[in-house]
Design a protein around this motif. Structure first.
Motif, PDB file in Angstrom:
ATOM      1  N   SER A  82       0.826  -1.049   0.244  1.00  0.00           N
ATOM      2  CA  SER A  82       0.161   0.058   0.251  1.00  0.00           C
ATOM      3  C   SER A  82       1.106   0.923   0.391  1.00  0.00           C
ATOM      4  N   SER A  83       2.345   0.986  -0.339  1.00  0.00           N
ATOM      5  CA  SER A  83       3.087   2.295  -0.518  1.00  0.00           C
ATOM      6  C   SER A  83       2.879   3.537  -1.440  1.00  0.00           C
ATOM      7  N   ASP A  84       2.464   4.256  -0.984  1.00  0.00           N
ATOM      8  CA  ASP A  84       2.485   5.337  -1.915  1.00  0.00           C
ATOM      9  C   ASP A  84       3.313   6.097  -3.173  1.00  0.00           C
ATOM     10  N   GLU A  85       4.616   5.586  -2.841  1.00  0.00           N
ATOM     11  CA  GLU A  85       5.696   5.662  -3.718  1.00  0.00           C
ATOM     12  C   GLU A  85       6.221   4.729  -4.511  1.00  0.00           C
ATOM     13  N   LEU A  86       5.279   3.554  -4.469  1.00  0.00           N
ATOM     14  CA  LEU A  86       4.918   2.586  -5.251  1.00  0.00           C
ATOM     15  C   LEU A  86       4.028   2.735  -5.862  1.00  0.00           C
ATOM     16  N   ALA A  87       2.551   3.124  -5.413  1.00  0.00           N
ATOM     17  CA  ALA A  87       1.809   3.746  -6.315  1.00  0.00           C
ATOM     18  C   ALA A  87       2.264   4.178  -8.191  1.00  0.00           C
ATOM     19  N   LEU A  88       2.303   5.967  -7.254  1.00  0.00           N
ATOM     20  CA  LEU A  88       3.519   6.840  -8.175  1.00  0.00           C
ATOM     21  C   LEU A  88       3.592   5.923  -8.785  1.00  0.00           C
ATOM     22  N   LEU A  89       4.494   5.142  -8.387  1.00  0.00           N
ATOM     23  CA  LEU A  89       5.731   5.095  -9.876  1.00  0.00           C
ATOM     24  C   LEU A  89       4.970   3.924 -10.277  1.00  0.00           C
ATOM     25  N   SER A  90       4.025   3.220 -10.766  1.00  0.00           N
ATOM     26  CA  SER A  90       3.968   2.153 -11.117  1.00  0.00           C
ATOM     27  C   SER A  90       2.584   2.927 -11.757  1.00  0.00           C
ATOM     28  N   PHE A  91       1.938   4.083 -11.477  1.00  0.00           N
ATOM     29  CA  PHE A  91       0.998   4.518 -12.258  1.00  0.00           C
ATOM     30  C   PHE A  91       2.202   5.613 -13.352  1.00  0.00           C
ATOM     31  N   ILE A  92       3.197   6.144 -13.268  1.00  0.00           N
ATOM     32  CA  ILE A  92       3.819   6.782 -13.995  1.00  0.00           C
ATOM     33  C   ILE A  92       4.497   5.742 -14.924  1.00  0.00           C
ATOM     34  N   SER A  93       4.724   4.596 -14.621  1.00  0.00           N
ATOM     35  CA  SER A  93       5.753   4.052 -15.115  1.00  0.00           C
ATOM     36  C   SER A  93       4.442   3.160 -16.258  1.00  0.00           C
ATOM     37  N   VAL A  94       3.370   2.926 -16.234  1.00  0.00           N
ATOM     38  CA  VAL A  94       2.132   2.184 -17.111  1.00  0.00           C
ATOM     39  C   VAL A  94       2.014   2.903 -17.580  1.00  0.00           C
ATOM     40  N   LEU A  95       2.161   3.858 -17.160  1.00  0.00           N
ATOM     41  CA  LEU A  95       1.535   5.598 -18.604  1.00  0.00           C
ATOM     42  C   LEU A  95       2.802   5.670 -19.065  1.00  0.00           C
ATOM     43  N   ASN A  96       4.928   6.078 -19.191  1.00  0.00           N
ATOM     44  CA  ASN A  96       5.515   5.807 -19.593  1.00  0.00           C
ATOM     45  C   ASN A  96       5.642   5.413 -20.662  1.00  0.00           C
ATOM     46  N   TYR A  97       4.943   3.604 -20.327  1.00  0.00           N
ATOM     47  CA  TYR A  97       5.451   2.907 -21.208  1.00  0.00           C
ATOM     48  C   TYR A  97       4.356   3.134 -22.432  1.00  0.00           C
ATOM     49  N   ASP A  98       2.946   3.581 -21.954  1.00  0.00           N
ATOM     50  CA  ASP A  98       1.993   4.079 -23.125  1.00  0.00           C
ATOM     51  C   ASP A  98       2.428   4.634 -24.000  1.00  0.00           C
ATOM     52  N   ILE A  99       2.975   6.063 -23.296  1.00  0.00           N
ATOM     53  CA  ILE A  99       3.391   6.745 -24.126  1.00  0.00           C
ATOM     54  C   ILE A  99       4.919   6.522 -25.060  1.00  0.00           C
ATOM     55  N   PHE A 100       5.969   5.541 -24.538  1.00  0.00           N
ATOM     56  CA  PHE A 100       6.682   4.978 -25.468  1.00  0.00           C
ATOM     57  C   PHE A 100       6.091   4.464 -26.690  1.00  0.00           C
ATOM     58  N   LEU A 101       5.248   3.594 -26.555  1.00  0.00           N
ATOM     59  CA  LEU A 101       4.544   2.674 -27.536  1.00  0.00           C
ATOM     60  C   LEU A 101       3.723   3.925 -27.917  1.00  0.00           C
ATOM     61  N   ARG A 102       3.612   4.856 -28.122  1.00  0.00           N
ATOM     62  CA  ARG A 102       2.639   5.146 -29.245  1.00  0.00           C
ATOM     63  C   ARG A 102       3.829   6.466 -29.877  1.00  0.00           C
ATOM     64  N   LYS A 103       4.416   7.178 -29.051  1.00  0.00           N
ATOM     65  CA  LYS A 103       5.888   7.573 -29.639  1.00  0.00           C
ATOM     66  C   LYS A 103       6.207   6.754 -30.830  1.00  0.00           C
ATOM     67  N   LEU A 104       6.392   5.329 -30.776  1.00  0.00           N
ATOM     68  CA  LEU A 104       7.022   4.391 -31.433  1.00  0.00           C
ATOM     69  C   LEU A 104       6.663   4.303 -32.474  1.00  0.00           C
ATOM     70  N   ILE A 105       5.383   4.524 -32.486  1.00  0.00           N
ATOM     71  CA  ILE A 105       3.966   4.709 -33.646  1.00  0.00           C
ATOM     72  C   ILE A 105       4.628   6.134 -34.219  1.00  0.00           C
ATOM     73  N   ILE A 106       4.326   6.655 -33.577  1.00  0.00           N
ATOM     74  CA  ILE A 106       3.959   8.172 -34.180  1.00  0.00           C
ATOM     75  C   ILE A 106       5.189   8.605 -35.346  1.00  0.00           C
ATOM     76  N   GLU A 107       6.382   7.913 -34.700  1.00  0.00           N
ATOM     77  CA  GLU A 107       7.842   7.997 -35.569  1.00  0.00           C
ATOM     78  C   GLU A 107       7.810   7.132 -35.802  1.00  0.00           C
ATOM     79  N   ARG A 108       7.220   6.279 -36.583  1.00  0.00           N
ATOM     80  CA  ARG A 108       6.754   4.875 -37.916  1.00  0.00           C
ATOM     81  C   ARG A 108       6.119   5.747 -39.010  1.00  0.00           C
TER      82      ARG A 108
END
Length: 198
Positions: free
Chosen positions: A153-179
């Motif tokens: 129930s760590s707030d730090e891990l909750a924040l890291l998890s959400f940022i990580s999921v969003l970041n991966y989504d952005i990463f994939l979308r950026k790759l698609i945009i560049e292609r």
């Protein structure tokens, strides 16, 4: 920090963004920067951040990201181009922004049926719809499930998890945009830039 309150606040800022108050007259540079910095304030991270400066705008014109002003005045299409440049440059390189905008600026800029303005309004309606919010809410739910697997129930891990999921989504979308950008037909302007790199 309440993550749900934070992303709800961001969604409200985005949903309040519109161009209906865009001036119907051409503006001088100082008026453009004042108007757009206020318009894009929702994207300002720190109070002293400069979102668009005179130097930036002059560089966009010199780089042919948009046509030059007429008699030192910027039209509504210039304002739309600057907003698009601002949104795009936060995700892809300026060269990629040029590849995206060059065909539009060549064919749609200041045409008689306001097609650039109409297209931008449709784009804004789309990004302000609830369907665009759904994937982010789902990302938050996914990040909570990750924490449940950790029995944490760590707030730090909750924040890291959400940022990580969003970041991966952005990463994939950026790759698609560049292609997609790489698959676009080359314009004269983009071919000249490619030759200068060699």
């Amino acid at each position: 920090m309440n993550i749900e309150e934070l992303y709800t606040e961001v969604f409200q800022d985005v949903q309040n963004f519109n161009i209906d108050d865009m001036p119907g007259i051409d503006l001088y540079m100082d008026q453009v920067t004042t108007y757009l910095n206020e318009k894009l304030k929702m994207a300002q991270r720190h109070d002293d951040d400069k979102l668009l400066t005179k130097t930036m705008i002059n560089n966009y014109v010199k780089s042919h990201l948009m046509p030059p002003p007429e008699k030192k005045k910027y039209s509504k299409d210039h304002l739309i181009a600057l907003i698009l440049i601002y949104f795009f440059k936060n995700v892809v390189s300026i060269n990629d922004v040029n590849s995206i905008l060059n065909p539009v600026m060549s064919n749609q800029f200041k045409d008689n049926d306001d097609s650039l303005e109409k297209a931008f309004k449709v784009y804004l309606e789309h990004i302000q719809s609830s369907e665009t919010i759904t994937p982010i809410v789902q990302s938050y739910e996914d990040s909570k499930k990750m924490l449940e697997k950790l029995n944490s129930s760590s707030d730090e891990l909750a924040l890291l998890s959400f940022i990580s999921v969003l970041n991966y989504d952005i990463f994939l979308r950026k790759l698609i945009i560049e292609r997609l950008i790489d698959a676009m037909p080359k314009t004269e302007n983009s071919e000249n830039k490619d030759q200068k790199k060699k």
